[in-house]
Design an enzyme around this catalytic site. Sequence first.
Site, PDB file in Angstrom:
ATOM      1  N   LYS A 148     113.839 135.561 120.925  1.00  0.00           N
ATOM      2  CA  LYS A 148     114.443 134.285 120.472  1.00  0.00           C
ATOM      3  C   LYS A 148     114.407 134.127 118.963  1.00  0.00           C
ATOM      4  O   LYS A 148     115.314 133.525 118.376  1.00  0.00           O
ATOM      5  CB  LYS A 148     113.748 133.104 121.150  1.00  0.00           C
TER       6      LYS A 148
ATOM      7  N   GLY B 275     111.568 131.624 129.545  1.00  0.00           N
ATOM      8  CA  GLY B 275     111.015 132.697 130.390  1.00  0.00           C
ATOM      9  C   GLY B 275     111.793 132.934 131.672  1.00  0.00           C
ATOM     10  O   GLY B 275     112.942 133.375 131.647  1.00  0.00           O
TER      11      GLY B 275
ATOM     12  N   ILE C  50     113.009 130.876 133.879  1.00  0.00           N
ATOM     13  CA  ILE C  50     114.050 129.921 134.302  1.00  0.00           C
ATOM     14  C   ILE C  50     115.410 130.469 133.854  1.00  0.00           C
ATOM     15  O   ILE C  50     115.600 130.734 132.673  1.00  0.00           O
ATOM     16  CB  ILE C  50     113.833 128.520 133.660  1.00  0.00           C
TER      17      ILE C  50
ATOM     18  N   GLY D 259      93.913 132.580 126.594  1.00  0.00           N
ATOM     19  CA  GLY D 259      95.059 133.452 126.306  1.00  0.00           C
ATOM     20  C   GLY D 259      96.385 132.708 126.322  1.00  0.00           C
ATOM     21  O   GLY D 259      97.447 133.325 126.277  1.00  0.00           O
TER      22      GLY D 259
ATOM     23  N   LYS E 277     114.490 128.449 120.590  1.00  0.00           N
ATOM     24  CA  LYS E 277     115.105 128.387 121.928  1.00  0.00           C
ATOM     25  C   LYS E 277     116.174 127.303 121.976  1.00  0.00           C
ATOM     26  O   LYS E 277     117.242 127.492 122.569  1.00  0.00           O
ATOM     27  CB  LYS E 277     114.017 128.136 122.974  1.00  0.00           C
TER      28      LYS E 277
HETATM   29  N1  LIG Z   1     105.077 137.395 126.113  1.00  0.00           N
HETATM   30  C1  LIG Z   1     105.868 136.490 126.665  1.00  0.00           C
HETATM   31  O1  LIG Z   1     105.473 135.786 127.587  1.00  0.00           O
HETATM   32  C2  LIG Z   1     107.292 136.346 126.200  1.00  0.00           C
HETATM   33  C3  LIG Z   1     108.119 135.386 126.811  1.00  0.00           C
HETATM   34  C4  LIG Z   1     109.456 135.269 126.411  1.00  0.00           C
HETATM   35  C5  LIG Z   1     109.928 136.068 125.398  1.00  0.00           C
HETATM   36  N2  LIG Z   1     109.083 136.966 124.797  1.00  0.00           N
HETATM   37  C6  LIG Z   1     109.628 137.805 123.735  1.00  0.00           C
HETATM   38  O2  LIG Z   1     109.582 139.150 124.155  1.00  0.00           O
HETATM   39  C7  LIG Z   1     109.350 140.005 123.043  1.00  0.00           C
HETATM   40  C8  LIG Z   1     108.120 140.847 123.313  1.00  0.00           C
HETATM   41  O3  LIG Z   1     107.001 140.014 123.491  1.00  0.00           O
HETATM   42  P1  LIG Z   1     105.592 140.595 123.990  1.00  0.00           P
HETATM   43  O4  LIG Z   1     104.748 139.419 124.271  1.00  0.00           O
HETATM   44  O5  LIG Z   1     105.799 141.610 125.043  1.00  0.00           O
HETATM   45  O6  LIG Z   1     105.080 141.297 122.660  1.00  0.00           O
HETATM   46  P2  LIG Z   1     103.871 142.357 122.519  1.00  0.00           P
HETATM   47  O7  LIG Z   1     102.957 142.286 123.682  1.00  0.00           O
HETATM   48  O8  LIG Z   1     103.331 142.168 121.149  1.00  0.00           O
HETATM   49  O9  LIG Z   1     104.621 143.783 122.610  1.00  0.00           O
HETATM   50  C9  LIG Z   1     105.435 144.271 121.584  1.00  0.00           C
HETATM   51  C10 LIG Z   1     105.632 145.751 121.822  1.00  0.00           C
HETATM   52  O10 LIG Z   1     106.545 146.236 120.849  1.00  0.00           O
HETATM   53  C11 LIG Z   1     105.958 147.326 120.146  1.00  0.00           C
HETATM   54  N3  LIG Z   1     106.441 147.257 118.767  1.00  0.00           N
HETATM   55  C12 LIG Z   1     106.456 146.191 117.943  1.00  0.00           C
HETATM   56  N4  LIG Z   1     106.992 146.516 116.743  1.00  0.00           N
HETATM   57  C13 LIG Z   1     107.300 147.831 116.832  1.00  0.00           C
HETATM   58  C14 LIG Z   1     107.871 148.750 115.937  1.00  0.00           C
HETATM   59  N5  LIG Z   1     108.176 148.415 114.701  1.00  0.00           N
HETATM   60  N6  LIG Z   1     108.054 150.028 116.366  1.00  0.00           N
HETATM   61  C15 LIG Z   1     107.706 150.396 117.606  1.00  0.00           C
HETATM   62  N7  LIG Z   1     107.170 149.574 118.512  1.00  0.00           N
HETATM   63  C16 LIG Z   1     106.966 148.287 118.132  1.00  0.00           C
HETATM   64  C17 LIG Z   1     104.466 147.094 120.228  1.00  0.00           C
HETATM   65  O11 LIG Z   1     103.792 148.314 120.047  1.00  0.00           O
HETATM   66  P3  LIG Z   1     102.179 148.388 120.178  1.00  0.00           P
HETATM   67  O12 LIG Z   1     101.891 148.173 121.640  1.00  0.00           O
HETATM   68  O13 LIG Z   1     101.840 149.753 119.757  1.00  0.00           O
HETATM   69  O14 LIG Z   1     101.656 147.288 119.303  1.00  0.00           O
HETATM   70  C18 LIG Z   1     104.343 146.550 121.651  1.00  0.00           C
HETATM   71  O15 LIG Z   1     104.314 147.601 122.564  1.00  0.00           O
HETATM   72  C19 LIG Z   1     109.227 139.078 121.830  1.00  0.00           C
HETATM   73  O16 LIG Z   1     110.471 138.975 121.188  1.00  0.00           O
HETATM   74  C20 LIG Z   1     108.845 137.750 122.445  1.00  0.00           C
HETATM   75  O17 LIG Z   1     109.247 136.639 121.670  1.00  0.00           O
HETATM   76  C21 LIG Z   1     107.794 137.126 125.182  1.00  0.00           C
END
Ligand SMILES: NC(=O)c1ccc[n+]([C@@H]2O[C@H](COP(=O)([O-])OP(=O)(O)OC[C@H]3O[C@@H](n4cnc5c(N)ncnc54)[C@H](OP(=O)(O)O)[C@@H]3O)[C@@H](O)[C@H]2O)c1
Length: 415
Positions: A97, A124, A126, A177, A195
């Site tokens: 987002k 998420g 929804i 968390g 959003k």
């Molecule tokens: N978490 C949620 O509940 C949620 C909900 C809705 C939307 N989102 C969106 O979904 C996306 C991911 O969220 P997340 O919570 O899954 O994040 P996260 O747990 O921090 O995971 C990010 C992943 O991307 C990798 N990464 C980041 N920068 C990188 C780069 N420059 N080169 C290579 N790999 C890279 C990280 O590698 P490492 O593992 O090595 O650090 C990690 O594996 C975000 O845009 C977030 O806003 C998340």
Amino acid sequence: MKVAILGYGTVGSAVVKALIENEKIIKARCGQNIIPVIALARSVKKNSLIPVTQNADEILNRKDIDVFVELMGGVKEPFAIIKQLLKKKKNVVTANKAMLAYHRYELEKLASNLAFGYEASVAGAIPIIKVLKEGLSANHILNIKGILNGTSNYILTHMSQKGSDFKEVLKRAQELGYAEADPSFDIEGFDAAHKLLILASIAYGIRAVPEDILIEGISGISNEDVYFANEFGFTIKLLGVAKAQDSKVELRVHPTMLSKNEMIAKVDGVMNAVSIRGDMLGESLYYGAGAGGLATASAVISDLLDIARGQLKTPMFGFKSDMKYSLLPIEDIYTKYYLRLKVEDKIGVLSKITQMMSENSISIDSFLQKPKADETYSTLFFTTHHTFEKSIKNLIHTLKKQKFIKTSPFMMRIE
Ligand SMILES: NC(=O)c1ccc[n+]([C@@H]2O[C@H](COP(=O)([O-])OP(=O)(O)OC[C@H]3O[C@@H](n4cnc5c(N)ncnc54)[C@H](OP(=O)(O)O)[C@@H]3O)[C@@H](O)[C@H]2O)c1
């Protein structure tokens, strides 16, 4: 259909897990296997379900990948990668987002007739993008009100139900968390604003970026505000609001006093909800988990299924020619307000305040004086009838200069 997962974190690893575990039902629904073949991460992943590389080019140059799923987070880097992929005519799905809040129209232009899925970017699990883009597409959207950030909703729910202090609940949310070590993105309203902007693009074609709209967070809310809200039948929610009036749309994110009777006021804890009022259907409410690995993966995979079926609708925001809406300037927002003032407890103070209100064309709806906090100061609470944002800001500006004001006035909007 072969899929590459750019980012193997909370959401990326959940997408891979669900694609493997729900393989049969997914195939039954779209008629083909959706296979995650490779993932990208910064660090080495032990025990990953698919090969994970740290070399972006190794993935981006692969010719056999049908869809790239961006789940890295950040703005600049994923934007550069997605631009590169779209130029190569690759289909893309993202949950990002923050990137969409700034670059969605550039991406829309580049995507043109390619499939570009972003269901997971708002609320998420929804399926709110699909609701707005497809289900409600015959309606003029009169307003959207969303609880779009679970962290803030968790904090406000606990402050309201348990009388806990803001800092105390934030600490608890971090331990559980639900909040990041640096929680400012969630609690200062930026996440919800990103959003809201995405939803406003579908509903109104609004091209604003976060800096253009009113964004306030929940960190200024005290137990006294919760006390007042309870006394007067309100509950406090961090709300993203989009409202259309003729050709103008107001967009704002801020803590809001809502009547306890409103459906969205009953949405508690980390849950998200979006209320949409259309000119044909009236009010509708969508409720569910706004975050979490599997919940978000559910939305990501629904985009993948649509691509596999050849059904991911273009254009990206669901309108083919420019819509006629423009952003209402912040100072022209017209709503009701709540004010908390800590003032010197002496004769004439109240009449000076009411005089200043009337000079700014602000009319009082209700008033409460809390039993004294200490010997010399009192807390006063006001709610106003409808007035303009510029009037309330002028009033606060004038109040701040008064000697009888002890701490900076606190204001909240009422829906
Ligand atoms: N978490 C949620 O509940 C949620 C909900 C809705 C939307 N989102 C969106 O979904 C996306 C991911 O969220 P997340 O919570 O899954 O994040 P996260 O747990 O921090 O995971 C990010 C992943 O991307 C990798 N990464 C980041 N920068 C990188 C780069 N420059 N080169 C290579 N790999 C890279 C990280 O590698 P490492 O593992 O090595 O650090 C990690 O594996 C975000 O845009 C977030 O806003 C998340």
